[in-house]
Design an enzyme around this catalytic site. Structure first.
Site, PDB file in Angstrom:
ATOM      1  N   ASN A  63      37.039  22.236  24.948  1.00  0.00           N
ATOM      2  CA  ASN A  63      35.885  22.664  25.743  1.00  0.00           C
ATOM      3  C   ASN A  63      35.921  22.116  27.168  1.00  0.00           C
ATOM      4  OD1 ASN A  63      35.212  23.762  23.333  1.00  0.00           O
ATOM      5  ND2 ASN A  63      33.486  22.406  22.890  1.00  0.00           N
TER       6      ASN A  63
ATOM      7  N   THR B 227      24.312  54.509  65.303  1.00  0.00           N
ATOM      8  CA  THR B 227      23.268  54.057  64.385  1.00  0.00           C
ATOM      9  C   THR B 227      22.895  55.322  63.622  1.00  0.00           C
ATOM     10  OG1 THR B 227      21.460  54.523  65.940  1.00  0.00           O
ATOM     11  CG2 THR B 227      22.363  52.286  65.987  1.00  0.00           C
ATOM     12  N   HIS B 228      22.617  55.198  62.348  1.00  0.00           N
ATOM     13  CA  HIS B 228      22.343  56.366  61.489  1.00  0.00           C
ATOM     14  C   HIS B 228      23.530  57.332  61.483  1.00  0.00           C
ATOM     15  CE1 HIS B 228      18.072  55.110  61.761  1.00  0.00           C
ATOM     16  NE2 HIS B 228      18.395  54.876  63.026  1.00  0.00           N
TER      17      HIS B 228
ATOM     18  N   LYS C 238      49.097  67.070  54.742  1.00  0.00           N
ATOM     19  CA  LYS C 238      48.191  65.950  54.477  1.00  0.00           C
ATOM     20  C   LYS C 238      48.783  64.577  54.754  1.00  0.00           C
ATOM     21  CE  LYS C 238      44.622  65.937  52.506  1.00  0.00           C
ATOM     22  NZ  LYS C 238      43.679  66.487  51.593  1.00  0.00           N
TER      23      LYS C 238
ATOM     24  N   ASN D  61      47.030  61.132  53.615  1.00  0.00           N
ATOM     25  CA  ASN D  61      45.809  60.634  52.976  1.00  0.00           C
ATOM     26  C   ASN D  61      45.663  59.119  53.104  1.00  0.00           C
ATOM     27  OD1 ASN D  61      45.056  63.194  52.081  1.00  0.00           O
ATOM     28  ND2 ASN D  61      46.358  63.034  50.267  1.00  0.00           N
TER      29      ASN D  61
ATOM     30  N   GLN E  35      34.746  32.386  26.483  1.00  0.00           N
ATOM     31  CA  GLN E  35      36.129  32.845  26.666  1.00  0.00           C
ATOM     32  C   GLN E  35      36.145  34.147  27.474  1.00  0.00           C
ATOM     33  OE1 GLN E  35      39.107  32.160  23.522  1.00  0.00           O
ATOM     34  NE2 GLN E  35      39.140  34.371  23.266  1.00  0.00           N
TER      35      GLN E  35
ATOM     36  N   LYS F  65      37.031  34.816  31.541  1.00  0.00           N
ATOM     37  CA  LYS F  65      38.329  34.840  32.238  1.00  0.00           C
ATOM     38  C   LYS F  65      38.790  36.160  32.808  1.00  0.00           C
ATOM     39  CE  LYS F  65      39.689  30.868  29.753  1.00  0.00           C
ATOM     40  NZ  LYS F  65      38.369  30.941  29.055  1.00  0.00           N
TER      41      LYS F  65
HETATM   42  N1  ARG Z   1      40.214  29.840  24.578  1.00  0.00           N
HETATM   43  C1  ARG Z   1      39.007  29.135  24.672  1.00  0.00           C
HETATM   44  C2  ARG Z   1      38.210  29.620  25.896  1.00  0.00           C
HETATM   45  O1  ARG Z   1      38.754  30.255  26.690  1.00  0.00           O
HETATM   46  C3  ARG Z   1      39.256  27.675  24.822  1.00  0.00           C
HETATM   47  C4  ARG Z   1      38.151  26.792  24.351  1.00  0.00           C
HETATM   48  C5  ARG Z   1      38.033  26.877  22.899  1.00  0.00           C
HETATM   49  N2  ARG Z   1      37.086  25.938  22.384  1.00  0.00           N
HETATM   50  C6  ARG Z   1      36.635  26.021  21.162  1.00  0.00           C
HETATM   51  N3  ARG Z   1      35.794  25.110  20.774  1.00  0.00           N
HETATM   52  N4  ARG Z   1      36.933  27.022  20.374  1.00  0.00           N
HETATM   53  O2  ARG Z   1      37.059  29.387  26.010  1.00  0.00           O
END
Ligand code: ARG
Length: 460
Positions: free
Chosen positions: A110, A155-156, A283, A285, A322, A325
């Site tokens: 974590n 403008t506009h 064209k 583009n 998660q 990401k």
């Molecule tokens: N792959 C997890 C994430 O991106 C990592 C952390 C996982 N922690 C857990 N207690 N399952 O968040």
């Protein structure tokens, strides 16, 4: 598949559940940060007397070996790993044996994942800042080149007053400077170390979070471990800064698209940044500009995505996190690419002085100057405004410009008019007389260029 975390459960999950749970396909891009973090963690564990110096050496050497093998491609990240943290730890233990199992002392995935994200985004923030800097250089160079190209200012989307193309480009420079400032402010909040927060509550070991943070180049350490593992504000903040950058690029893209078309013909984009049509031979583009405009929508979606994931999430870590990401990675990749594209597009574009000038001749862009002329002769602005409105209406009816009207016609509207009015309403002169701070005159634009260049050289 059997898991490192097999314990309370047998750690045997369904293949489908494994695939669903896995983040390796997208978090593997943080392998460098994960290993860098682990090397610092081993150093801290040794300094705190939790592992021996020999064990620290073993861990460090093992981790460095993994890093170099991943970097040169001799080791591949297994798609079957649950995530990058598990992959590195498993690989380490495979290589150095039981000492590898000591690395995860006083740490949890974590705080580890929060650490990796911060290290990764810190680097990306610097890269994006560098790209904006390059774009700003391209913009200011072009502004210098075109500082006396007079064009209609709108403008506009109606022709309003003459401006120079250099002035226009420098307006965008201001936006990108603010974006750089926002990035550097955001970086301060990214650069806070969460490591040592452990699962959520801290640890019973006598760790030194400040030492570990220092090794990793952090400015400070987060003050609350529950916040440390659950905070992704820095992702939301970075995405909102990136969204703003994309909004700016998209506005510029829109104008480049319009202005390179036959209706305007103010600019010409280079062959390198335009495409042809598969059916219409004539064209050219502006696909790159259109794509940047389109991708801005997708980045705003990434921002909405992360806000929605975190809305209503209880403290502290939840697996929902998660989902922070892919959207963040997509946004940083997209903005980096868009900035690069725009830099090239701007460096290779050409402005058309004649077309800009002839557009600026039509549309009574000098009507304000005509009114100001009367004001300079003593008439109150509101009365001057009314007279000039009437003169403009007459010109429209007769299909003339203000420059075409005879002096005697002018005198019929006010005895204050004299021959010198023609010098005042000359379009180029109208732009050139706007010498107020921030205005469109060449001198004023030169000052703007200088200020931006000073900013860039201060930014290093
Ligand atoms: N792959 C997890 C994430 O991106 C990592 C952390 C996982 N922690 C857990 N207690 N399952 O968040």
């Amino acid at each position: 598949m059997s898991k490192l975390w097999a314990g309370r459960t047998a750690g045997i999950t369904e293949k489908l559940a494994d695939d669903f749970n896995s983040s390796i396909s997208f978090d593997s891009r943080m392998y460098k940060q994960d290993i860098e973090g682990s090397i610092a963690h081993a150093a801290m564990l040794s300094k705190a007397g939790i592992i021996t110096p020999e064990e620290k050496e073993e861990l460090t050497e093992g981790l460095k070996g993994i890093l170099s093998d991943l970097s040169d491609g001799s080791l591949e990240i297994s798609p079957d790993a649950e995530d990058i943290h598990m992959f590195v730890e498993e690989e380490l233990t495979k290589r150095i044996g039981d000492t590898g199992k000591k690395l995860h002392t006083a740490r949890s995935r974590n705080d580890q994942v929060a650490l990796d994200m911060r290290l990764y985004l810190r680097e990306k923030t610097d890269i994006i800042s560098g790209e904006i800097k390059d774009l700003l250089e391209a913009l200011t160079d072009k502004a210098e080149e075109y500082k006396d190209f007079v064009m209609p200012g709108y403008t506009h989307l109606q022709r309003a007053q003459p401006v120079t193309f250099g002035h226009y480009l420098m307006a965008y420079a201001q936006m990108f400077i603010r974006d750089m400032q926002r990035l550097s402010d955001c970086r301060k909040r990214i650069n806070v170390s969460p490591i040592g927060s452990c699962a959520l509550a801290g640890t019973t070991y006598d760790t030194d979070r400040f030492f570990e943070a220092g090794l990793l180049g952090f400015d400070s350490v987060c003050d609350n471990s529950m916040d440390g593992v659950s905070d992704r504000d820095f992702c939301v903040e970075l995405l909102s800064v990136i969204s703003m950058i994309m909004m700016h690029l998209s506005r510029l893209a829109e104008e480049f698209i319009l202005w390179s078309g036959l209706e305007f013909r103010f600019i010409e984009l280079s062959d390198g940044y335009t495409t042809g049509s598969s059916i219409m031979p004539q064209k050219r583009n502006p696909d790159m500009a259109e794509l940047v405009r389109g991708k801005s929508g997708r980045v705003f979606g990434d921002l909405m995505g992360i806000l929605t994931v975190f809305k209503g999430l209880p403290l502290s870590y939840n697996k929902d996190m998660q989902e922070d990401k892919e959207g963040v990675f997509d946004a940083v990749d997209t903005v980096e690419m868009c900035l690069k594209i725009f830099k090239g597009m701007i460096r290779t574009m050409k402005a058309n002085r004649e077309n800009m000038a002839s557009a600026a001749k039509e549309g009574f862009l000098n009507a304000t100057d005509l009114a100001d002329y009367l004001v300079s002769k003593g008439m109150p602005f509101r009365s001057a405004y009314k007279i000039c409105g009437e003169i403009t209406a007459r010109c429209i009816e007769e299909g003339k410009t203000l420059e075409d009207l005879d002096i005697n016609v002018y005198k019929g509207y006010s005895p204050l008019f004299d021959e010198d009015l023609y010098g005042v309403i000359d379009i180029k002169a109208c732009a050139e007389r706007r010498t107020s701070y921030g205005g469109t005159s060449v001198g004023s634009v030169e000052l703007q260029i200088k200020k931006v260049r000073d900013f860039l050289s201060d930014a290093g």
